[in-house]
Design a protein around this motif. Structure first.
Motif, PDB file in Angstrom:
ATOM      1  N   ASP A 253      -3.724   4.008  -8.731  1.00  0.00           N
ATOM      2  CA  ASP A 253      -4.059   3.023  -7.715  1.00  0.00           C
ATOM      3  C   ASP A 253      -4.278   3.629  -6.339  1.00  0.00           C
TER       4      ASP A 253
ATOM      5  N   GLN B 274       0.834  -1.205   0.000  1.00  0.00           N
ATOM      6  CA  GLN B 274       0.000   0.000   0.000  1.00  0.00           C
ATOM      7  C   GLN B 274       0.868   1.254   0.000  1.00  0.00           C
ATOM      8  N   VAL B 275       0.321   2.301  -0.575  1.00  0.00           N
ATOM      9  CA  VAL B 275       0.969   3.607  -0.597  1.00  0.00           C
ATOM     10  C   VAL B 275       0.001   4.605   0.014  1.00  0.00           C
TER      11      VAL B 275
ATOM     12  N   ARG C 249       4.804   1.622   0.456  1.00  0.00           N
ATOM     13  CA  ARG C 249       5.532   0.922  -0.603  1.00  0.00           C
ATOM     14  C   ARG C 249       5.834   1.860  -1.774  1.00  0.00           C
ATOM     15  N   THR C 250       6.574   2.895  -1.492  1.00  0.00           N
ATOM     16  CA  THR C 250       6.843   3.909  -2.520  1.00  0.00           C
ATOM     17  C   THR C 250       7.691   3.366  -3.662  1.00  0.00           C
ATOM     18  N   PHE C 251       8.405   2.303  -3.418  1.00  0.00           N
ATOM     19  CA  PHE C 251       9.238   1.721  -4.482  1.00  0.00           C
ATOM     20  C   PHE C 251       8.385   1.173  -5.627  1.00  0.00           C
ATOM     21  N   SER C 252       7.107   0.953  -5.349  1.00  0.00           N
ATOM     22  CA  SER C 252       6.223   0.408  -6.379  1.00  0.00           C
ATOM     23  C   SER C 252       5.611   1.477  -7.277  1.00  0.00           C
ATOM     24  N   ILE C 253       5.817   2.746  -6.933  1.00  0.00           N
ATOM     25  CA  ILE C 253       5.224   3.826  -7.703  1.00  0.00           C
ATOM     26  C   ILE C 253       5.945   3.988  -9.044  1.00  0.00           C
ATOM     27  N   TYR C 254       5.168   4.168 -10.097  1.00  0.00           N
ATOM     28  CA  TYR C 254       5.759   4.433 -11.408  1.00  0.00           C
ATOM     29  C   TYR C 254       5.562   5.887 -11.816  1.00  0.00           C
TER      30      TYR C 254
ATOM     31  N   THR D 135       1.084   2.351 -10.147  1.00  0.00           N
ATOM     32  CA  THR D 135       2.176   1.387 -10.289  1.00  0.00           C
ATOM     33  C   THR D 135       2.226   0.836 -11.709  1.00  0.00           C
ATOM     34  N   ARG D 136       1.377   1.359 -12.568  1.00  0.00           N
ATOM     35  CA  ARG D 136       1.251   0.799 -13.919  1.00  0.00           C
ATOM     36  C   ARG D 136       2.189   1.507 -14.894  1.00  0.00           C
TER      37      ARG D 136
END
Length: 128
Positions: free
Chosen positions: A116, A1-2, A27-32, A100-101
């Protein structure tokens, strides 16, 4: 989650400036891509600008090009929206969003349903 938290909204006269901030956590590493959207009363939410989380790619709505600037501070996990030459029609609730896409076109990130995570928004009021 972010988690996303906006700040910096307020009341400004037409022609003035404001800077909004959006702090991301989790989970900022998942942000695109991070984006800003706005919604005025009685209107649909509209895209304002977006920026790659780890790239220099930026995207702007035509209505704000040349007046608004998106930037980020990676060390602080924060994205900023500098708004200059504000107009009464810029008044709205501004929300930041994260996706995250990986998009397949420049306009991919103009659509809110591709994001998201959302912040609660911050009110921007512009007096004429």
């Amino acid at each position: 989650q972010v988690q996303l938290v906006e700040s910096g909204g307020g009341l400004v006269q037409a022609g003035g400036s404001l800077r909004l901030s959006c702090a991301a956590s989790g989970r900022t590493f998942s942000i695109y891509v991070m984006g800003w959207f706005r919604q005025a009363p009685g209107k649909e939410r509209e895209f304002v600008t977006a920026m790659g989380w780890s790239t220099s790619s930026t995207y702007y709505a035509n209505s704000v090009k040349g007046r608004f600037t998106i930037s980020r501070d990676s060390a602080k996990n924060t994205v900023y929206l500098q708004m200059n030459s504000l107009k009464p029609e810029d008044a709205a609730v501004y929300s930041c969003a994260a996706t995250t896409r990986v998009g397949y076109s420049d306009t991919y990130y103009y659509t809110d349903y591709r994001y998201d995570y959302w912040g609660r928004g911050t009110q921007v009021t512009v007096s004429s």
